[in-house]
Design a protein around this motif. Structure first.
Motif, PDB file in Angstrom:
ATOM      1  N   ALA A 177       0.860  -1.181   0.000  1.00  0.00           N
ATOM      2  CA  ALA A 177       0.000   0.000   0.000  1.00  0.00           C
ATOM      3  C   ALA A 177       0.895   1.230   0.000  1.00  0.00           C
ATOM      4  O   ALA A 177       1.910   1.253   0.712  1.00  0.00           O
TER       5      ALA A 177
ATOM      6  N   ASN B 267       9.000   2.971  11.241  1.00  0.00           N
ATOM      7  CA  ASN B 267       8.822   1.502  11.221  1.00  0.00           C
ATOM      8  C   ASN B 267       7.408   1.072  11.593  1.00  0.00           C
ATOM      9  O   ASN B 267       7.197   0.086  12.302  1.00  0.00           O
TER      10      ASN B 267
ATOM     11  N   LEU C 200       3.034   1.430   9.844  1.00  0.00           N
ATOM     12  CA  LEU C 200       2.158   1.942   8.782  1.00  0.00           C
ATOM     13  C   LEU C 200       1.510   3.222   9.294  1.00  0.00           C
ATOM     14  O   LEU C 200       0.968   3.235  10.402  1.00  0.00           O
TER      15      LEU C 200
ATOM     16  N   THR D 250      10.207  -5.185   8.863  1.00  0.00           N
ATOM     17  CA  THR D 250       8.749  -5.364   8.766  1.00  0.00           C
ATOM     18  C   THR D 250       8.281  -6.406   9.767  1.00  0.00           C
ATOM     19  O   THR D 250       7.269  -6.227  10.449  1.00  0.00           O
TER      20      THR D 250
ATOM     21  N   SER E 241       8.017  -4.827  12.959  1.00  0.00           N
ATOM     22  CA  SER E 241       6.953  -3.818  13.038  1.00  0.00           C
ATOM     23  C   SER E 241       5.587  -4.454  13.304  1.00  0.00           C
ATOM     24  O   SER E 241       4.641  -3.754  13.680  1.00  0.00           O
TER      25      SER E 241
ATOM     26  N   LEU F 260      13.554 -12.192   5.994  1.00  0.00           N
ATOM     27  CA  LEU F 260      14.871 -11.989   5.384  1.00  0.00           C
ATOM     28  C   LEU F 260      15.751 -11.219   6.359  1.00  0.00           C
ATOM     29  O   LEU F 260      15.360 -10.170   6.861  1.00  0.00           O
TER      30      LEU F 260
ATOM     31  N   GLN G 155      21.331 -11.639   9.662  1.00  0.00           N
ATOM     32  CA  GLN G 155      21.739 -12.043  11.027  1.00  0.00           C
ATOM     33  C   GLN G 155      21.433 -13.524  11.243  1.00  0.00           C
ATOM     34  O   GLN G 155      20.272 -13.887  11.452  1.00  0.00           O
TER      35      GLN G 155
ATOM     36  N   GLY H  83       6.947  -6.818   2.073  1.00  0.00           N
ATOM     37  CA  GLY H  83       7.610  -5.597   2.531  1.00  0.00           C
ATOM     38  C   GLY H  83       8.881  -5.871   3.302  1.00  0.00           C
ATOM     39  O   GLY H  83       9.268  -7.027   3.471  1.00  0.00           O
TER      40      GLY H  83
HETATM   41  N1  LIG Z   1       2.904   0.078   2.942  1.00  0.00           N
HETATM   42  C1  LIG Z   1       3.167  -1.223   2.895  1.00  0.00           C
HETATM   43  O1  LIG Z   1       2.582  -1.972   2.108  1.00  0.00           O
HETATM   44  C2  LIG Z   1       4.211  -1.785   3.814  1.00  0.00           C
HETATM   45  C3  LIG Z   1       4.431  -3.161   3.876  1.00  0.00           C
HETATM   46  C4  LIG Z   1       5.429  -3.633   4.736  1.00  0.00           C
HETATM   47  C5  LIG Z   1       6.165  -2.740   5.492  1.00  0.00           C
HETATM   48  N2  LIG Z   1       5.918  -1.420   5.390  1.00  0.00           N
HETATM   49  C6  LIG Z   1       6.691  -0.433   6.153  1.00  0.00           C
HETATM   50  O2  LIG Z   1       8.022  -0.456   5.647  1.00  0.00           O
HETATM   51  C7  LIG Z   1       8.917  -0.049   6.691  1.00  0.00           C
HETATM   52  C8  LIG Z   1       9.989  -1.119   6.857  1.00  0.00           C
HETATM   53  O3  LIG Z   1      10.710  -1.186   5.639  1.00  0.00           O
HETATM   54  P1  LIG Z   1      12.314  -1.056   5.609  1.00  0.00           P
HETATM   55  O4  LIG Z   1      12.705  -0.771   4.204  1.00  0.00           O
HETATM   56  O5  LIG Z   1      12.751  -0.131   6.681  1.00  0.00           O
HETATM   57  O6  LIG Z   1      12.787  -2.509   6.080  1.00  0.00           O
HETATM   58  P2  LIG Z   1      12.433  -3.990   5.548  1.00  0.00           P
HETATM   59  O7  LIG Z   1      12.541  -4.070   4.058  1.00  0.00           O
HETATM   60  O8  LIG Z   1      11.177  -4.460   6.188  1.00  0.00           O
HETATM   61  O9  LIG Z   1      13.605  -4.816   6.264  1.00  0.00           O
HETATM   62  C9  LIG Z   1      14.939  -4.524   5.960  1.00  0.00           C
HETATM   63  C10 LIG Z   1      15.795  -5.601   6.567  1.00  0.00           C
HETATM   64  O10 LIG Z   1      15.467  -6.857   5.988  1.00  0.00           O
HETATM   65  C11 LIG Z   1      16.646  -7.599   5.770  1.00  0.00           C
HETATM   66  N3  LIG Z   1      16.819  -7.751   4.320  1.00  0.00           N
HETATM   67  C12 LIG Z   1      16.295  -7.030   3.321  1.00  0.00           C
HETATM   68  N4  LIG Z   1      16.648  -7.499   2.122  1.00  0.00           N
HETATM   69  C13 LIG Z   1      17.429  -8.564   2.374  1.00  0.00           C
HETATM   70  C14 LIG Z   1      18.110  -9.482   1.551  1.00  0.00           C
HETATM   71  N5  LIG Z   1      18.057  -9.437   0.211  1.00  0.00           N
HETATM   72  N6  LIG Z   1      18.839 -10.452   2.132  1.00  0.00           N
HETATM   73  C15 LIG Z   1      18.911 -10.539   3.498  1.00  0.00           C
HETATM   74  N7  LIG Z   1      18.284  -9.698   4.339  1.00  0.00           N
HETATM   75  C16 LIG Z   1      17.552  -8.726   3.773  1.00  0.00           C
HETATM   76  C17 LIG Z   1      17.778  -6.842   6.434  1.00  0.00           C
HETATM   77  O11 LIG Z   1      17.763  -7.276   7.777  1.00  0.00           O
HETATM   78  P3  LIG Z   1      19.096  -7.364   8.708  1.00  0.00           P
HETATM   79  O12 LIG Z   1      19.431  -5.933   8.991  1.00  0.00           O
HETATM   80  O13 LIG Z   1      18.599  -8.113   9.904  1.00  0.00           O
HETATM   81  O14 LIG Z   1      20.120  -8.098   7.903  1.00  0.00           O
HETATM   82  C18 LIG Z   1      17.278  -5.414   6.325  1.00  0.00           C
HETATM   83  O15 LIG Z   1      17.853  -4.563   7.303  1.00  0.00           O
HETATM   84  C19 LIG Z   1       8.048   0.120   7.947  1.00  0.00           C
HETATM   85  O16 LIG Z   1       7.677   1.483   8.066  1.00  0.00           O
HETATM   86  C20 LIG Z   1       6.827  -0.718   7.620  1.00  0.00           C
HETATM   87  O17 LIG Z   1       5.677  -0.287   8.334  1.00  0.00           O
HETATM   88  C21 LIG Z   1       4.960  -0.926   4.566  1.00  0.00           C
END
Ligand SMILES: NC(=O)c1ccc[n+]([C@@H]2O[C@H](COP(=O)([O-])OP(=O)(O)OC[C@H]3O[C@@H](n4cnc5c(N)ncnc54)[C@H](OP(=O)(O)O)[C@@H]3O)[C@@H](O)[C@H]2O)c1
Length: 174
Positions: free
Chosen positions: A9, A20, A22, A54, A57, A73, A76, A111
């Motif tokens: 979304a 971190n 929505l 995510t 979160s 994913l 760690q 996400g």
């Molecule tokens: N609007 C929507 O549809 C939606 C959906 C989901 C989330 N969100 C929002 O998105 C935000 C979070 O997103 P974000 O970008 O900060 O973080 P994220 O994508 O949720 O997580 C990032 C973490 O995931 C791991 N990671 C990502 N890609 C990887 C890969 N290829 N291989 C291994 N590990 C991988 C790493 O963890 P490590 O640091 O542990 O290695 C990285 O630090 C929040 O605000 C949440 O509410 C929105």
């Protein structure tokens, strides 16, 4: 390797989240999320793949997401996760492990920003389920503009909830 879909979304600036979390709460969108990600072929479950941030979160009472196989994913190796929830060190590792499981039906990438950016570039990504929410929520995580490889299949009517307007759009890779 199995194809997968992405579900997300965004606000009008393609914002995904803030602090971190929505920045909106739309029960109709959460219902759509369940309607898309839960129904699976008989005897199987769908899988949801998400980034570590995510996963963190999600309120404790909602995780793991019920009725779906949850994969987180993270680089760690010692990340503590509940029984039944798997960690994968890369998107491809997650896809390989889920493709090899006979009990997995469809795979959804749910996400967040880091994972979506990689997922939509991946050749196995063939579908995007997008919710477009009107307004600017001052997000700190964004989705990149949708590549022209994805064609709009259908748009829903406009929904209204808590004075927010939003619409569901389904895209398929050409
Ligand atoms: N609007 C929507 O549809 C939606 C959906 C989901 C989330 N969100 C929002 O998105 C935000 C979070 O997103 P974000 O970008 O900060 O973080 P994220 O994508 O949720 O997580 C990032 C973490 O995931 C791991 N990671 C990502 N890609 C990887 C890969 N290829 N291989 C291994 N590990 C991988 C790493 O963890 P490590 O640091 O542990 O290695 C990285 O630090 C929040 O605000 C949440 O509410 C929105």
């Amino acid at each position: 390797m199995k194809n997968f879909a992405v579900i997300l979304a965004v606000d009008e600036k393609m914002g995904l989240g803030k602090g971190n979390a929505l920045p909106w709460r739309l029960s109709r969108d959460m219902q759509r999320f369940r309607e898309v990600t839960i129904p699976a072929a008989e005897g199987k479950l769908n899988a949801v793949v998400m980034g570590r941030r995510t996963w963190e979160s999600l309120p404790a009472k909602f995780r793991p997401l019920p009725g779906r196989i949850n994969v987180v994913l993270s680089a760690q190796t010692g990340l503590a996760l509940p029984d039944g929830v798997s960690r994968a060190g890369s998107l491809d590792e997650a896809l390989v492990l889920l493709t090899a499981r006979a009990d997995v039906a469809d795979i959804f990438i749910i996400g967040g920003g880091v994972v979506f950016a990689e997922a939509v570039q991946h050749p196995a990504c063939n579908k995007i389920y997008l919710t477009r929410i009107a307004g600017d929520f001052s997000c700190d995580v964004f989705f990149a503009p949708l590549s022209a490889d994805f064609k709009l299949l259908r748009s829903s009517e406009e929904f209204k909830e808590n004075s927010l307007s939003f619409q569901f759009q389904d895209f398929e890779r050409l």
